[in-house]
Design an enzyme around this catalytic site. Structure first.
Site, PDB file in Angstrom:
ATOM      1  N   GLU A 111       3.100  12.277 -14.092  1.00 30.93           N
ATOM      2  CA  GLU A 111       3.801  11.771 -15.288  1.00 30.93           C
ATOM      3  C   GLU A 111       2.754  11.257 -16.277  1.00 30.93           C
ATOM      4  O   GLU A 111       1.815  10.563 -15.904  1.00 30.93           O
ATOM      5  CB  GLU A 111       4.745  10.627 -14.893  1.00 30.93           C
ATOM      6  CG  GLU A 111       5.538  10.059 -16.056  1.00 30.93           C
ATOM      7  CD  GLU A 111       6.428   8.887 -15.633  1.00 30.93           C
ATOM      8  OE1 GLU A 111       6.116   8.231 -14.624  1.00 30.93           O
ATOM      9  OE2 GLU A 111       7.430   8.645 -16.319  1.00 30.93           O
ATOM     10  N   GLU A 117       8.515   4.700  -7.386  1.00 34.62           N
ATOM     11  CA  GLU A 117       7.628   4.028  -8.348  1.00 34.62           C
ATOM     12  C   GLU A 117       7.603   2.516  -8.156  1.00 34.62           C
ATOM     13  O   GLU A 117       6.640   1.864  -8.543  1.00 34.62           O
ATOM     14  CB  GLU A 117       8.013   4.380  -9.794  1.00 34.62           C
ATOM     15  CG  GLU A 117       9.355   3.832 -10.210  1.00 34.62           C
ATOM     16  CD  GLU A 117       9.742   4.216 -11.635  1.00 34.62           C
ATOM     17  OE1 GLU A 117       9.538   5.371 -12.011  1.00 34.62           O
ATOM     18  OE2 GLU A 117      10.269   3.345 -12.343  1.00 34.62           O
ATOM     19  N   ASP A 140      15.690  10.935 -14.730  1.00 33.27           N
ATOM     20  CA  ASP A 140      15.523   9.657 -14.022  1.00 33.27           C
ATOM     21  C   ASP A 140      16.838   8.885 -14.073  1.00 33.27           C
ATOM     22  O   ASP A 140      17.297   8.506 -15.155  1.00 33.27           O
ATOM     23  CB  ASP A 140      14.404   8.860 -14.723  1.00 33.27           C
ATOM     24  CG  ASP A 140      13.909   7.679 -13.924  1.00 33.27           C
ATOM     25  OD1 ASP A 140      14.640   7.231 -13.016  1.00 33.27           O
ATOM     26  OD2 ASP A 140      12.795   7.197 -14.210  1.00 33.27           O
ATOM     27  N   GLU A 170      15.351  11.662 -10.146  1.00 31.39           N
ATOM     28  CA  GLU A 170      14.502  10.529  -9.740  1.00 31.39           C
ATOM     29  C   GLU A 170      15.309   9.255  -9.535  1.00 31.39           C
ATOM     30  O   GLU A 170      16.224   8.974 -10.310  1.00 31.39           O
ATOM     31  CB  GLU A 170      13.448  10.319 -10.836  1.00 31.39           C
ATOM     32  CG  GLU A 170      12.537   9.146 -10.595  1.00 31.39           C
ATOM     33  CD  GLU A 170      11.551   8.950 -11.753  1.00 31.39           C
ATOM     34  OE1 GLU A 170      11.384   9.866 -12.578  1.00 31.39           O
ATOM     35  OE2 GLU A 170      10.966   7.860 -11.811  1.00 31.39           O
ATOM     36  N   ARG A 186      10.818  15.480 -18.911  1.00 32.05           N
ATOM     37  CA  ARG A 186      11.893  14.613 -18.411  1.00 32.05           C
ATOM     38  C   ARG A 186      12.903  14.432 -19.523  1.00 32.05           C
ATOM     39  O   ARG A 186      12.521  14.106 -20.653  1.00 32.05           O
ATOM     40  CB  ARG A 186      11.315  13.259 -18.000  1.00 32.05           C
ATOM     41  CG  ARG A 186      12.325  12.359 -17.331  1.00 32.05           C
ATOM     42  CD  ARG A 186      11.772  10.968 -17.077  1.00 32.05           C
ATOM     43  NE  ARG A 186      11.954  10.104 -18.226  1.00 32.05           N
ATOM     44  CZ  ARG A 186      11.859   8.767 -18.195  1.00 32.05           C
ATOM     45  NH1 ARG A 186      11.555   8.160 -17.061  1.00 32.05           N
ATOM     46  NH2 ARG A 186      12.037   8.054 -19.285  1.00 32.05           N
ATOM     47  N   TYR A 230      18.914   3.429 -20.671  1.00 32.33           N
ATOM     48  CA  TYR A 230      17.541   3.585 -20.178  1.00 32.33           C
ATOM     49  C   TYR A 230      16.913   4.897 -20.674  1.00 32.33           C
ATOM     50  O   TYR A 230      17.527   5.959 -20.602  1.00 32.33           O
ATOM     51  CB  TYR A 230      17.496   3.587 -18.631  1.00 32.33           C
ATOM     52  CG  TYR A 230      16.164   4.072 -18.174  1.00 32.33           C
ATOM     53  CD1 TYR A 230      15.051   3.233 -18.230  1.00 32.33           C
ATOM     54  CD2 TYR A 230      15.963   5.408 -17.810  1.00 32.33           C
ATOM     55  CE1 TYR A 230      13.796   3.692 -17.917  1.00 32.33           C
ATOM     56  CE2 TYR A 230      14.702   5.874 -17.485  1.00 32.33           C
ATOM     57  CZ  TYR A 230      13.627   5.015 -17.541  1.00 32.33           C
ATOM     58  OH  TYR A 230      12.382   5.465 -17.256  1.00 32.33           O
ATOM     59  N   ARG A 247       6.542   8.883  -5.559  1.00 29.19           N
ATOM     60  CA  ARG A 247       6.269   8.529  -6.957  1.00 29.19           C
ATOM     61  C   ARG A 247       5.271   7.374  -7.113  1.00 29.19           C
ATOM     62  O   ARG A 247       5.079   6.883  -8.223  1.00 29.19           O
ATOM     63  CB  ARG A 247       7.589   8.129  -7.632  1.00 29.19           C
ATOM     64  CG  ARG A 247       8.548   9.267  -7.826  1.00 29.19           C
ATOM     65  CD  ARG A 247       8.243  10.020  -9.094  1.00 29.19           C
ATOM     66  NE  ARG A 247       8.512   9.218 -10.262  1.00 29.19           N
ATOM     67  CZ  ARG A 247       7.709   9.121 -11.313  1.00 29.19           C
ATOM     68  NH1 ARG A 247       6.536   9.755 -11.336  1.00 29.19           N
ATOM     69  NH2 ARG A 247       8.039   8.383 -12.344  1.00 29.19           N
ATOM     70  N   HIS A 291      17.187   5.987 -12.610  1.00 31.93           N
ATOM     71  CA  HIS A 291      16.740   4.589 -12.659  1.00 31.93           C
ATOM     72  C   HIS A 291      17.567   3.653 -11.777  1.00 31.93           C
ATOM     73  O   HIS A 291      18.017   2.585 -12.235  1.00 31.93           O
ATOM     74  CB  HIS A 291      16.705   4.112 -14.123  1.00 31.93           C
ATOM     75  CG  HIS A 291      15.391   3.507 -14.491  1.00 31.93           C
ATOM     76  ND1 HIS A 291      15.247   2.212 -14.892  1.00 31.93           N
ATOM     77  CD2 HIS A 291      14.143   4.021 -14.483  1.00 31.93           C
ATOM     78  CE1 HIS A 291      13.974   1.950 -15.136  1.00 31.93           C
ATOM     79  NE2 HIS A 291      13.282   3.037 -14.892  1.00 31.93           N
ATOM     80  N   TRP A 349      18.495  -2.052 -13.617  1.00 32.24           N
ATOM     81  CA  TRP A 349      17.812  -1.467 -14.772  1.00 32.24           C
ATOM     82  C   TRP A 349      16.805  -0.436 -14.296  1.00 32.24           C
ATOM     83  O   TRP A 349      16.816   0.620 -14.150  1.00 32.24           O
ATOM     84  CB  TRP A 349      17.023  -2.491 -15.605  1.00 32.24           C
ATOM     85  CG  TRP A 349      16.575  -1.822 -16.869  1.00 32.24           C
ATOM     86  CD1 TRP A 349      17.351  -1.502 -17.944  1.00 32.24           C
ATOM     87  CD2 TRP A 349      15.256  -1.343 -17.188  1.00 32.24           C
ATOM     88  NE1 TRP A 349      16.616  -0.847 -18.891  1.00 32.24           N
ATOM     89  CE2 TRP A 349      15.312  -0.733 -18.440  1.00 32.24           C
ATOM     90  CE3 TRP A 349      14.031  -1.343 -16.501  1.00 32.24           C
ATOM     91  CZ2 TRP A 349      14.198  -0.144 -19.060  1.00 32.24           C
ATOM     92  CZ3 TRP A 349      12.935  -0.779 -17.104  1.00 32.24           C
ATOM     93  CH2 TRP A 349      13.012  -0.179 -18.374  1.00 32.24           C
TER      94      TRP A 349
HETATM   95  C1  GCO Z   1       9.247   6.183 -15.163  1.00 37.47           C
HETATM   96  C2  GCO Z   1       9.740   4.784 -15.038  1.00 37.47           C
HETATM   97  C3  GCO Z   1       9.419   3.917 -16.199  1.00 37.47           C
HETATM   98  C4  GCO Z   1       9.775   2.471 -15.884  1.00 37.47           C
HETATM   99  C5  GCO Z   1       8.734   1.555 -16.343  1.00 37.47           C
HETATM  100  C6  GCO Z   1       9.032   0.112 -16.013  1.00 37.47           C
HETATM  101  O1  GCO Z   1       9.795   7.024 -14.456  1.00 37.47           O
HETATM  102  O2  GCO Z   1       8.323   6.404 -15.919  1.00 37.47           O
HETATM  103  O3  GCO Z   1      11.040   4.725 -14.558  1.00 37.47           O
HETATM  104  O4  GCO Z   1      10.041   4.396 -17.342  1.00 37.47           O
HETATM  105  O5  GCO Z   1      10.985   2.140 -16.451  1.00 37.47           O
HETATM  106  O6  GCO Z   1       7.535   1.917 -15.714  1.00 37.47           O
HETATM  107  O7  GCO Z   1       7.913  -0.656 -16.187  1.00 37.47           O
HETATM  108 MG    MG Z   2      11.156   6.333 -13.115  1.00 40.96          MG
END
Ligand code: GCO
Ligand code: MG
Length: 404
Positions: A341, A264, A212, A238, A147, A159, A285, A214, A404
């Protein structure tokens, strides 16, 4: 067999983890992960005040029934706190059942569907040269997929990219009060294709590259990014838009063939209904810890499989080794496994949890110990108590709070 004890253990060997330990009248124990990063103590209370008293005396073999009892029985359904608590119970029960059978959990889930589990690791850099070095490090560690996240010119802290203080020391991204990162979507959209171009130029066309976003883009911005990244053939983009709005992905999907990964922060199959039935995504995810356990995640994975959607469980360090182990058993068993991951754990975390899963040549295996294969050292856990630690927040340059 009966459950005679249920204990919640909170420990911070570097970061906070919440673990449920169930004990049966035969002296067997089962572990489950209930870690909800940045909101850990809410799950501790949910478990200790409202769940563990109900478990005493129950038959640990009745996993589906216990799951329904905690989910339907509470009347209030879904949500990250509830589902992390139910997940811990569900995994601890699977751990006990597999120990009774004398088998690693994956054998109870249908047996191994593959020999080992492909992973991806995280590479990041404050600028492109630093990112290229980080990719090199991940490849040297054996990761078959990476990643990539990089700093954006003009932004201080973004991020997925590490930061250092004036003396060059790493600044932990979790703090007692949330760090404030900054964001400019236009600058990010200009920079990200250039980041992919540089990494492709250095490492060639064959390396699977993930990214990602985010939850930071609008649907039309995400569509633009997906199109702009197509020449570099990302493995996936992602969380391109905020996860709550499933319909947003229709617009993104209409405009790009870049594969999409989402989920996620989801905790229920209903969060995925539109995404799966309309084939708006390519990877789900969710992982065991935030989705209510192995029992419902298996159902999601099988549902996704009917639509040729593959699995890619969330696996940063904030999933404890207990939650990671549970996910690996499921990964090994389901037919539509995609990628796991994995960012590894500190040596101290390995001492507190003593997992029997292995990471070799960039591939994970849950191991063959009976159960999920994790032993908790409770004394060492107690020596590393909870510390308040929050994820950062993110603000636009005019101060507006952004995703975030
Ligand atoms: C990922 C996630 C993490 C999150 C984290 C927050 O893809 O691994 O986005 O980086 O930011 O799990 O608690
Ligand atoms: Mg993520």
């Amino acid at each position: 067999m009966k459950i005679v004890d249920a204990k919640v253990v909170v420990t911070s060997p570097g970061r906070n983890f919440v673990t449920l330990k169930l004990t049966t009248d035969d002296g067997l124990t089962g572990l489950g992960d209930a870690t909800l990063n940045g909101r850990e103590l809410s799950v501790v209370s949910y478990l200790s005040d409202h769940v563990t008293p109900l478990l005493i005396g129950l038959d640990p073999h009745r996993i589906e029934d216990t799951w329904q009892y905690l989910y339907r029985g509470a009347y209030w359904r879904r949500g990250p706190v509830t589902m992390a608590a139910i997940a811990a119970v569900d995994v601890a029960l699977w751990d006990i059942k597999a120990k009774v059978a004398g088998l690693p959990l994956y054998q109870l889930l249908g047996g191994a569907g593959r020999d080992r589990l492909r992973t991806y690791g995280h590479a990041d850099g404050r600028d492109i040269p630093e990112l290229l070095d980080s990719v090199r490090t991940r490849l040297a560690e054996g990761y078959p997929a990476v990643r990539i996240q990089s700093g954006v010119p003009g932004l201080k802290a973004v991020y997925g990219v590490h930061t250092t203080d004036a003396h060059g020391a790493a600044v932990p991204h979790q703090q007692a009060r949330p760090l404030v990162e900054d964001w400019d979507t236009d600058a990010y959209l200009r920079h990200t294709p250039a980041m992919f171009e540089a990494v492709r130029a250095e490492f060639g066309p064959g390396l699977p590259l993930l990214h990602d976003a985010h939850h930071r883009l609008t649907p039309i911005q995400a569509a633009r990014l997906g199109k702009d990244l197509e020449p570099y053939r990302p493995f996936w983009l992602e969380d391109c838009t905020p996860a709550e709005n499933q319909e947003a992905l229709r617009l993104v999907r209409r405009h790009t063939t870049t594969p999409l990964a989402v989920g996620e922060v989801f905790n229920s199959v209903f969060d995925y209904q539109t995404l799966v039935t309309e084939q708006l995504i390519d990877y789900v995810r969710s992982t065991v810890t935030h989705f209510g356990g192995v029992t419902p995640l298996r159902k999601l994975f099988d549902f996704a499989a009917q639509y040729q959607i593959r699995t890619a469980p969330h696996g940063p360090e904030d999933i404890s080794p207990v939650g990671m182990a549970a996910a690996l058993h499921l990964d090994l068993a389901v037919h539509n496994f995609g990628i796991q991951e994995y960012s590894g754990y500190t040596p101290l975390t390995h001492e507190v949890f003593r997992p029997s899963f292995t990471f070799t040549d960039g591939h994970l295996h849950p191991g063959t110990a009976p159960g999920i294969g994790v032993d908790l050292d409770e004394d060492l856990a107690a020596a590393h108590p909870y510390r308040a630690a929050y994820l950062p927040v993110n603000r636009l340059q005019d101060g507006t709070l952004h995703d975030w």
